[in-house]
Design a protein around this motif. Structure first.
Motif, short mmCIF file in Angstrom:
data_model
loop_
_atom_site.label_atom_id
_atom_site.label_comp_id
_atom_site.label_asym_id
_atom_site.label_seq_id
_atom_site.Cartn_x
_atom_site.Cartn_y
_atom_site.Cartn_z
N PRO A 57 2.13 2.22 -9.86
CA PRO A 57 1.06 2.36 -8.85
C PRO A 57 0.09 1.18 -8.86
O PRO A 57 -0.38 0.75 -7.81
CB PRO A 57 0.35 3.66 -9.25
CG PRO A 57 1.39 4.43 -10.02
CD PRO A 57 2.18 3.39 -10.77
N LEU A 58 -0.20 0.66 -10.09
CA LEU A 58 -1.11 -0.49 -10.16
C LEU A 58 -0.48 -1.72 -9.51
O LEU A 58 -1.16 -2.49 -8.83
CB LEU A 58 -1.48 -0.78 -11.61
CG LEU A 58 -2.38 0.26 -12.30
CD1 LEU A 58 -2.62 -0.15 -13.74
CD2 LEU A 58 -3.69 0.38 -11.57
N ALA A 59 0.80 -1.92 -9.74
CA ALA A 59 1.48 -3.05 -9.13
C ALA A 59 1.47 -2.93 -7.61
O ALA A 59 1.22 -3.90 -6.88
CB ALA A 59 2.91 -3.16 -9.65
N GLY A 60 1.75 -1.72 -7.10
CA GLY A 60 1.71 -1.51 -5.66
C GLY A 60 0.33 -1.75 -5.08
O GLY A 60 0.18 -2.38 -4.03
N ARG A 61 -0.70 -1.25 -5.79
CA ARG A 61 -2.06 -1.46 -5.34
C ARG A 61 -2.40 -2.95 -5.32
O ARG A 61 -3.05 -3.45 -4.40
CB ARG A 61 -3.04 -0.73 -6.25
CG ARG A 61 -4.50 -0.90 -5.86
CD ARG A 61 -5.42 -0.42 -6.97
NE ARG A 61 -5.14 0.94 -7.36
CZ ARG A 61 -5.53 1.48 -8.53
NH1 ARG A 61 -6.17 0.75 -9.41
NH2 ARG A 61 -5.25 2.73 -8.83
N GLY A 62 -1.96 -3.67 -6.35
CA GLY A 62 -2.23 -5.09 -6.41
C GLY A 62 -1.63 -5.85 -5.24
O GLY A 62 -2.31 -6.71 -4.63
N TYR A 63 -0.38 -5.55 -4.91
CA TYR A 63 0.24 -6.26 -3.80
C TYR A 63 -0.32 -5.82 -2.44
O TYR A 63 -0.33 -6.59 -1.48
CB TYR A 63 1.76 -6.10 -3.85
CG TYR A 63 2.38 -7.06 -4.84
CD1 TYR A 63 2.44 -8.42 -4.56
CD2 TYR A 63 2.85 -6.62 -6.07
CE1 TYR A 63 2.98 -9.31 -5.47
CE2 TYR A 63 3.40 -7.51 -6.99
CZ TYR A 63 3.46 -8.86 -6.69
OH TYR A 63 3.97 -9.74 -7.59
N ARG A 64 -0.81 -4.56 -2.37
CA ARG A 64 -1.50 -4.16 -1.14
C ARG A 64 -2.78 -4.97 -0.95
O ARG A 64 -3.13 -5.37 0.15
CB ARG A 64 -1.83 -2.66 -1.18
CG ARG A 64 -0.64 -1.76 -0.92
CD ARG A 64 -1.08 -0.34 -0.56
NE ARG A 64 -1.91 0.26 -1.60
CZ ARG A 64 -1.45 0.93 -2.65
NH1 ARG A 64 -0.13 1.08 -2.80
NH2 ARG A 64 -2.26 1.47 -3.52
N ARG A 65 -3.48 -5.20 -2.06
CA ARG A 65 -4.69 -6.02 -1.98
C ARG A 65 -4.36 -7.45 -1.58
O ARG A 65 -5.07 -8.07 -0.78
CB ARG A 65 -5.42 -6.01 -3.33
CG ARG A 65 -6.10 -4.69 -3.65
CD ARG A 65 -6.74 -4.77 -5.02
NE ARG A 65 -7.44 -3.55 -5.36
CZ ARG A 65 -7.93 -3.28 -6.56
NH1 ARG A 65 -7.78 -4.17 -7.54
NH2 ARG A 65 -8.56 -2.16 -6.79
N ILE A 66 -3.30 -7.97 -2.16
CA ILE A 66 -2.91 -9.34 -1.83
C ILE A 66 -2.54 -9.43 -0.35
O ILE A 66 -2.92 -10.37 0.35
CB ILE A 66 -1.73 -9.78 -2.72
CG1 ILE A 66 -2.20 -9.89 -4.19
CG2 ILE A 66 -1.17 -11.12 -2.25
CD1 ILE A 66 -1.06 -10.11 -5.17
N ALA A 67 -1.80 -8.42 0.14
CA ALA A 67 -1.41 -8.41 1.55
C ALA A 67 -2.64 -8.28 2.46
O ALA A 67 -2.74 -8.94 3.50
CB ALA A 67 -0.43 -7.27 1.81
N ALA A 68 -3.58 -7.41 2.04
CA ALA A 68 -4.79 -7.24 2.85
C ALA A 68 -5.60 -8.53 2.90
O ALA A 68 -6.14 -8.90 3.95
CB ALA A 68 -5.64 -6.10 2.29
#
Length: 678
Positions: A57-68
């Motif tokens: 979940p942390l990895a997914g959240r991190g890449y969502r932030r990068i994408a945002a």
């Protein structure tokens, strides 16, 4: 004998063990990280990873932030700027301005397209480089390099999922409990003062990049100003800055209002950057707006209102709140007071209200101003304009008597307790600007009209540069429902909203009036008495409309036709008693009032009543300068009674003595000079 034996305290060699050490058990990792140098720590790490699902979940959240973040930089501020230009384009009524805005919108779209192309190209080049390097490493290094690349990519996402916001915290937060990853994702829940570290110090608002940091910033600043703050919550990021709600543990949020200047220094904001709004629903709470840029920059412009498109009873938008909500009001039966100092935008406020009233199919707008130009650019859409004391007194007396007549008519017309507004029985809105400069009789008539006009659909909106006793007299503001205050003095704030208004958050005196080169807060207002809206100390900005657009609107409404009073009311006016006042002017008929104020008649032209024009034509045909009543009535095909009645409606009470003529000593009739000069 050895030296060590003689001086044991000087030895640097530790004593040899007398027994063999116990054998090590478990896995031994040479040069392992500190966290993994014991079997217990390794077990805890494995358990922690298992508990958190391998940090997926942390990895997914991190890449969502990068994408945002990538999307934010990809779009930049262009969509917002284009939307603002589109809104301004829709509000523009000037042809030249419309063309300039259309060109600006096209330029922004081209710049947006170019920005996306450049940013996409740069992203593609970096991605190609990274993928090429990874592919080359995999081909040359084999499976282990592929695994390392995969793990590195995974760890990079986890890292941004955990610490992306925490790394931006001010120094004192890096060691505080609130900087932990688990709390960064819950910013809107707020923070209590007990969670703020004892050593937390205020820092500039510009350093707050998350809701959690904003909570730290606000709590630290309030505590430093000795404000008994208990918590901060409902934190939201706005285009113009930050908004949150604070709660104090004792007293009221008045302490925040008093400390606004000091808080602006601690937040490193400009004058007026701290805008508290106490909540009536929760006495201990206040909305705190921290303004870093113009909160009204993206507010929509004036909507186009076609002639006769509204009713005076309709709600319509005239402005926008600091929070972005529309300011809507209906002006039917609303007595009002508008106060703003020189440069405060008073004329613009009155024009914004008159722009609504002149668009109504069931309202007649009247403009009185003994000193200035009144509604200025909307003049064509105004039915009567009064500038001299004589005109203003005559208009106010006319509508006072009209109100008394309507009070007698309501029951016969079946209207009930108040006048029912319609195009056939219209509403009247009278704007009286620069009220303190009016004559004493005009002020007295206005006060009488405030008492009786509302139920008869005759409303008065009074404007002044001040609201103290010097300007308006005793308790004037308490006589009206609608109170609108722009940039002013603190005494004006108290004079309109009450002695305790400042403590309750009414702060129009903190607004800055315009100068020759800077509009500042002109047109910004606080108001009370809007039907259907709670009286809360909220700052609003009223639509600013260019003069050219107002003139165009007024011309359209004049071409569409201006409304006339109903005959039922006009015929009833002579039957009611005059008020017990000294020095009252003559009660004029509607045509006579139009002539006095140089207004255009219902049929257009000079304002001369048809019966007067016909009488003058008869005298012109006979080449006489006076004529008796009987031959004039015969020439016009009327009876003497009918002629007298029509002349009374035109403002001539009775025929006058003419002197010796037609063999008579002093007959009565009408003179050319009297008819043409009236």
């Amino acid at each position: 004998m050895s030296t060590a034996a003689q001086h044991p305290h000087l030895t640097v060699v530790p004593p040899m063990p007398t027994a063999a050490p116990a054998p090590l058990e478990g896995v031994v990792v040479k040069d392992a990280p500190v966290a993994l140098r014991s079997e217990g720590a390794l077990a805890r790490a494995v358990a922690h990873a298992r508990q958190h699902h391998g940090y997926a979940p942390l990895a997914g959240r991190g890449y969502r932030r990068i994408a945002a973040r990538w999307l934010d930089r990809y779009h930049d501020d262009y969509p917002h700027m284009i939307a603002t230009a589109r809104g301004a384009l829709g509000a523009s009524a000037d042809v030249a301005e419309h063309a300039a805005l259309e060109q600006r919108k096209g330029e922004l779209r081209q710049a947006y397209k170019r920005h996306r192309l450049i940013y996409s190209t740069k992203t593609g080049m970096w991605a190609t480089t990274a993928l090429t390097a990874a592919g080359a490493g995999t081909l040359s290094g084999g499976w282990w390099v592929s695994l390392a690349t995969l793990l590195g990519t995974y760890a990079y996402g986890v890292r941004h999922g955990i610490t992306d916001e925490a790394t931006q915290l001010p120094p004192h937060e890096l060691t505080s409990p609130m900087a932990s990853p688990g709390l960064v994702e819950q910013p809107t829940l707020g923070m209590s003062i007990s969670q703020l570290p004892d050593d937390a110090r205020p820092f500039p608002l510009a350093q707050a990049h998350s809701a959690n940091q904003l909570a730290h910033c606000v709590l630290a600043a309030l505590r430093a100003e000795n404000i008994p703050v208990a918590e901060v919550f409902d934190i939201t990021r706005q285009v113009w800055g930050w908004q949150c709600t604070i709660r104090v543990s004792e007293g009221t949020p008045e302490a925040v209002i008093k400390a606004a200047g000091g808080l602006e220094t601690r937040f490193d904001l400009g004058d007026g950057g701290v805008r508290p709004q106490p909540l009536k629903s929760r006495r201990s709470c206040a909305i705190l707006r921290l303004v870093q840029s113009n909160p009204f920059a993206s507010a929509p412009g004036l909507p186009y209102r076609a002639p006769h498109s509204l009713s005076i009873t309709d709600k319509t938008r005239i402005g926008t709140s600091v929070g972005g909500d529309p300011l809507e009001l209906a002006l039917s039966g609303v007595m009002g007071l508008v106060v703003a100092s020189s440069g405060g935008g008073k004329t613009g406020l009155l024009q914004a209200l008159a722009e609504v009233t002149t668009a109504c199919r069931d309202n007649i707008t009247i403009d009185l101003d003994p000193h200035g130009d009144g509604l200025e650019d909307l003049g064509d859409a105004v039915r009567i304009t009064g500038r001299t004391h004589e005109q203003i007194e005559a208009v106010l007396y006319f509508f006072l008597m009209l109100s008394k007549a309507r009070a007698r008519l309501r029951a016969p017309l079946g209207m009930g307790k108040k006048w029912v507004v319609s195009p056939e029985h219209p509403h009247f809105t009278i704007f009286f600007d620069e009220f303190p400069k009016g004559s004493e009789l005009a002020k007295a008539l206005a006060m009488q009209l405030l008492l009786v006009g509302r139920k008869e659909a005759v409303t008065l909106l009074i404007a002044s540069q001040g609201a103290t006793k010097f300007y308006l007299g005793e308790s004037f503001a308490q006589m009206v429902a609608l109170k609108v205050v722009g940039p002013c003095k603190v005494g004006d704030t108290r004079g309109v909203f009450g002695d305790g208004a400042v403590a309750e958050g009414w702060l129009p005196h903190r607004l800055a009036p315009a100068t020759d080169v800077d509009p500042k807060d002109a047109g910004h207002i606080y108001l009370q008495g809007v039907p259907g809206r709670p009286d809360e100390p909220i700052e609003y900005a009223v639509h600013e409309t260019p003069s050219a657009a107002l003139r165009k609107i007024a011309a359209e409404r004049l071409d569409a036709g201006l409304l006339e009073p109903d005959d039922t009311t006009l015929k009833a006016m002579p039957t009611v008693d005059a008020p017990d006042m000294d020095d009252l002017p003559q009660l004029l008929s509607w045509p006579a009032l139009l002539r006095l104020c140089d207004a255009v008649s219902a049929a257009g032209g000079t304002g001369t009543a048809p019966i007067v024009a016909r009488a003058l034509a008869v005298m012109g045909d006979r080449s006489v300068d006076r004529i008796r009543t009987e031959p004039l009535a015969e020439a016009l095909g009327l009876t003497v009674t009918e002629l007298k009645a029509q002349m009374r409606d035109a403002g001539f009470k009775e025929p006058m003595p003419l002197g010796e003529m037609d063999g008579m000593q002093n007959p009565r009739g009408y003179k050319r000079d009297t008819l043409t000069s009236a």
